[in-house]
Design an enzyme around this catalytic site. Structure first.
Site, PDB file in Angstrom:
ATOM      1  N   CYS A   1     -39.588  11.843 -89.527  1.00 13.37           N
ATOM      2  CA  CYS A   1     -40.567  12.378 -88.589  1.00 13.37           C
ATOM      3  C   CYS A   1     -41.949  11.854 -88.971  1.00 13.37           C
ATOM      4  CB  CYS A   1     -40.630  13.900 -88.554  1.00 13.37           C
ATOM      5  SG  CYS A   1     -39.115  14.657 -87.966  1.00 13.37           S
TER       6      CYS A   1
ATOM      7  N   ASN B   1     -43.447  17.933 -89.828  1.00 15.73           N
ATOM      8  CA  ASN B   1     -42.500  17.052 -90.513  1.00 15.73           C
ATOM      9  C   ASN B   1     -41.982  17.828 -91.713  1.00 15.73           C
ATOM     10  OD1 ASN B   1     -41.187  14.950 -91.863  1.00 15.73           O
ATOM     11  ND2 ASN B   1     -43.060  14.233 -92.809  1.00 15.73           N
ATOM     12  N   GLY B   2     -40.646  17.988 -91.789  1.00 19.20           N
ATOM     13  CA  GLY B   2     -40.072  18.721 -92.918  1.00 19.20           C
ATOM     14  C   GLY B   2     -38.972  19.647 -92.430  1.00 19.20           C
TER      15      GLY B   2
ATOM     16  N   GLU C   1     -27.072  -4.362-103.040  1.00 18.17           N
ATOM     17  CA  GLU C   1     -28.141  -4.480-102.054  1.00 18.17           C
ATOM     18  C   GLU C   1     -27.667  -5.312-100.862  1.00 18.17           C
ATOM     19  OE1 GLU C   1     -30.632  -2.940-101.433  1.00 18.17           O
ATOM     20  OE2 GLU C   1     -32.033  -4.185-100.319  1.00 18.17           O
TER      21      GLU C   1
ATOM     22  N   LYS D   1     -27.607  -3.824 -97.068  1.00 22.71           N
ATOM     23  CA  LYS D   1     -28.364  -4.463 -95.976  1.00 22.71           C
ATOM     24  C   LYS D   1     -27.439  -4.701 -94.784  1.00 22.71           C
ATOM     25  CE  LYS D   1     -31.650  -3.851 -96.719  1.00 22.71           C
ATOM     26  NZ  LYS D   1     -32.156  -3.234 -97.892  1.00 22.71           N
TER      27      LYS D   1
ATOM     28  N   HIS E   1      -7.746  -4.745-109.498  1.00 22.98           N
ATOM     29  CA  HIS E   1      -7.235  -3.435-109.912  1.00 22.98           C
ATOM     30  C   HIS E   1      -7.043  -2.489-108.735  1.00 22.98           C
ATOM     31  CE1 HIS E   1      -7.475  -4.519-114.108  1.00 22.98           C
ATOM     32  NE2 HIS E   1      -8.698  -4.995-113.893  1.00 22.98           N
TER      33      HIS E   1
ATOM     34  N   LYS F   1     -37.065   5.550 -92.150  1.00 19.77           N
ATOM     35  CA  LYS F   1     -37.652   5.137 -93.421  1.00 19.77           C
ATOM     36  C   LYS F   1     -38.342   6.350 -94.024  1.00 19.77           C
ATOM     37  CE  LYS F   1     -39.921   1.019 -95.081  1.00 19.77           C
ATOM     38  NZ  LYS F   1     -38.715   0.311 -95.500  1.00 19.77           N
TER      39      LYS F   1
HETATM   40  C1  F6R Z   1     -32.531   0.599 -97.434  1.00 14.44           C
HETATM   41  C2  F6R Z   1     -33.670   1.455 -97.666  1.00 14.44           C
HETATM   42  C3  F6R Z   1     -33.426   2.768 -98.311  1.00 14.44           C
HETATM   43  C4  F6R Z   1     -34.574   3.117 -99.287  1.00 14.44           C
HETATM   44  C5  F6R Z   1     -34.367   4.534 -99.845  1.00 14.44           C
HETATM   45  C6  F6R Z   1     -35.439   4.896-100.839  1.00 14.44           C
HETATM   46  O1  F6R Z   1     -32.894  -0.612 -96.844  1.00 14.44           O
HETATM   47  O2  F6R Z   1     -34.780   1.137 -97.330  1.00 14.44           O
HETATM   48  O3  F6R Z   1     -32.200   2.803 -98.957  1.00 14.44           O
HETATM   49  O4  F6R Z   1     -34.588   2.183-100.298  1.00 14.44           O
HETATM   50  O5  F6R Z   1     -34.371   5.457 -98.805  1.00 14.44           O
HETATM   51  O6  F6R Z   1     -36.700   4.885-100.246  1.00 14.44           O
HETATM   52  P1  F6R Z   1     -38.009   4.800-101.115  1.00 14.44           P
HETATM   53  O7  F6R Z   1     -37.989   3.490-101.806  1.00 14.44           O
HETATM   54  O8  F6R Z   1     -39.123   4.923-100.133  1.00 14.44           O
HETATM   55  O9  F6R Z   1     -37.956   5.925-102.094  1.00 14.44           O
END
Ligand code: F6R
Length: 602
Positions: free
Chosen positions: A2, A100-101, A477, A481, A500, A597
């Site tokens: 949010c 937000n929360g 990673e 991705k 295994h 994000k």
């Molecule tokens: C994946 C990605 C997430 C963040 C994770 C931690 O591409 O972006 O896995 O790495 O949510 O976020 P931060 O680094 O902001 O603590």
């Protein structure tokens, strides 16, 4: 998770808020809404879907005003629909709130208000804040907000407007980020810096349970006892270019391409005199008998690479824990433990929780953070900043690469302090680090082949990423991705572990991405490659070694690089591969489904 924004000034709030919401859309995109004050009433427009839907609705809505709040939602309580979108109003429409929360005791509050006859318009936890504020409002918004904050349990960043006090915008936060931006043309609240970057670089970071009262030409701060707090604004160094696509089709591609510069800046900031170097130099590493790295998602995978590098150079045992697990496992940490916390946003709820838990148990915390002034940056005992600038795409790329180089340098410096490497070895390793930006550029100059291979992989049902040592570490990673932006199932596996059990899943047409940048392990990983090819797999081989290609094996050759730092190059191939798979599938790369994000809820 949010995004909220608010504005008070002389300009029309609507376009300012809509633009700000677009810059916050990475935090959630289930629905969006805006409320502005004008002539004794709130004009409110809320729409399910992206900001574009809200913008379209606003064209016919004819709302404007010089005070307003906006919200882009990542749904937790109540499905994404117009009614559950923010802003929420009290039933008399006298108070409007964006949140937000998560309000953990919202059911109790809602029940209590309903018993008093209050009618609710949504299924959200957030609406209780607006209703409760209205209920307690007695001619003084700040006193109402203090009363409400004393009742709320959970986390919140709130923007609040009141019809009876149209000259102020109020904000308060607990366990969720909120900044206050100040400019000559009005004042702002926002969840994150990019939302207000076009208007100002002067910001205040609110602390928990601090109240900000904004007028068009002033901002005042108070504590919960209504006492004034004096604070100085900080100046952000991020630029607008960093928060714009700059001609690229997606932020993710732009951010991948920015990596040589970001790596270079992070190296420079960490090796030269300054805050990063001070933080590293101040730590007495010999005091610790244990290192724990804790983080979430990609940041945690950077930590796994870090573990290999630390253990090899420092000869100290390193544990890596997902922050969401660490905090609830009664972790074995004490005052002899160094806990390294890694986070792009510095606001991830699980990572903050893990860091606080570690501190409570006496550990020393060292944070690697991208967002200046964020909660983790402020609360850690020591903080070093990555120089990635604003990362807008939900899938992390440049912040991850910056975390890697910072971890490498940390490991080298600690190894040097511990006497595990001499000055000559240290200088050699630093030379290798300094060569990374140029090598990363070389990888980015040859994307055609990766694009072509990705185009031929869009129908893959499952992809395995394998490697050994740091090549295994970086596989996590690569796998994440691919999953998050292309929606293809994938797994990261230690090459030697496949036999295994998991090798049972290898059959005709399965794609295996094998990473091989550790020369001493080339033969070992190549045996694993032969094992999967003989069971029908096709292999994308990402390696620093020349390897013969055939109809089953395709090679992406990387420039020569020290094996410990090779993840900085191999990850670029993995990022590009995922990006082009998703692009060829026509997916919404910067805003993948179900994700947001900065995950500020547990
Ligand atoms: C994946 C990605 C997430 C963040 C994770 C931690 O591409 O972006 O896995 O790495 O949510 O976020 P931060 O680094 O902001 O603590």
């Amino acid at each position: 998770m949010c995004g909220i924004i608010g504005y008070i000034g002389e300009a029309d709030a609507v376009p300012i808020i809509v633009e700000g919401l677009k810059r916050l859309e990475y935090r959630g995109y289930d629905s969006a809404g805006i409320a502005v004050y004008n002539s004794g009433a709130f004009g409110v427009v809320k729409r399910k879907g992206r900001i574009a839907e809200l913008e379209a609705s606003l064209e016919n809505a004819n709302i404007f005003g010089k005070l307003g709040i906006g919200h882009t939602r990542w749904a937790t309580h109540g499905e994404p629909n117009d009614a559950n979108s923010h802003p929420h109003l009290g039933e008399k429409s006298r108070i409007a709130v964006v949140h937000n929360g998560i309000i953990e005791n919202y059911k109790e509050i809602k029940g209590w208000l309903q018993e008093k006859g209050v009618k609710f318009a949504s299924q959200t936890d957030s609406e209780v804040v607006a209703q409760l504020c209205e209920h307690h409002y007695d001619g003084d918004l700040m006193q109402a907000v203090i009363k409400v904050a004393n009742i709320l349990e959970g986390s919140y960043a709130l923007g609040i407007m009141c019809l009876d006090e149209p000259d102020i915008l109020m904000a308060i936060k607990k366990d969720n980020p909120l900044i206050v931006g100040i400019s000559d043309d009005g004042n702002f609240i926002a969840s994150d810096v990019p939302a207000i970057l076009p208007h100002t670089t002067k910001v205040h970071y609110l602390n928990d349970k601090e109240i900000a009262i904004l007028t068009k030409d002033d901002v005042k701060f108070y504590n919960m006892d209504s006492e004034t707090i004096h604070r100085e604004a900080e100046t952000i160094t991020w630029t607008m270019e960093g928060a714009e696509k700059g001609g690229y089709p997606h932020f993710m591609l732009k951010e991948i391409m920015e990596q040589p510069r970001v790596i270079k800046e992070t190296i420079k900031n960490t090796l030269m005199d300054g805050a990063n170097k001070n933080a590293i130099d101040s730590l007495d590493i010999s005091h610790f008998n244990k290192v724990v790295i804790t983080a979430c998602g990609s940041a945690c995978y950077a930590g796994i690479v870090g573990k290999y590098v630390f253990e090899r150079l420092c000869r100290i045992s390193v544990e890596v824990e997902f922050a969401s697990e660490f905090r609830y496992k009664d972790p074995i940490v004490d005052d002899k433990t160094l806990v390294i916390v890694v986070s792009q946003s510095g606001e991830t709820a699980d990572t903050i929780g893990a860091m606080r838990e570690a501190k409570k148990r006496g550990a020393t915390t060292f944070a690697i953070v991208n967002a200046v002034g964020s909660t983790i940056a402020r609360e850690a005992d020591f903080t070093a900043y990555t120089a990635a600038g604003p990362e807008i795409a939900v899938a992390s790329t440049k912040a991850f690469s910056a975390q890697l180089v910072l971890l490498y340098i940390l490991a080298i410096r600690f190894a040097q302090k511990l006497g595990k490497i001499d000055d000559i070895k240290t200088a050699e390793l630093i030379d290798e680090i300094n060569a990374l930006p140029e090598k990363a550029t070389q990888v980015l100059e040859h994307t055609d082949y990766i694009q072509k291979y990705a185009a031929g992989s869009i129908n893959s049902k499952s992809v395995f990423f394998i490697g050994r040592n740091v090549d295994y570490a970086i596989s996590f990673e690569g796998s994440l991705k691919l999953k998050e932006i292309s929606y293809i199932h994938s797994e990261a596996y230690a090459g030697g572990e496949l036999k295994h059990g998991t090798i049972a899943l290898i059959e005709e047409g399965v794609l295996v991405v094998a990473i091989s940048c550790c020369p001493s392990l080339y033969g070992k990983i190549f045996s694993n490659v032969e094992q999967v090819i003989s069971r029908g797999a096709r292999v994308l081989f990402v390696s620093t070694e020349d390897t013969k290609e055939d109809d089953k094996l395709s090679l992406i050759k990387l420039p020569p690089v020290h094996e410990l730092f090779s993840p900085s190059l191999s990850v670029i191939v993995l990022q590009l591969f995922s990006y082009y798979v998703a692009a060829n599938k026509g997916l919404d790369i910067d805003k993948p489904r179900n994700l947001a994000k900065s995950v500020t809820v547990e």
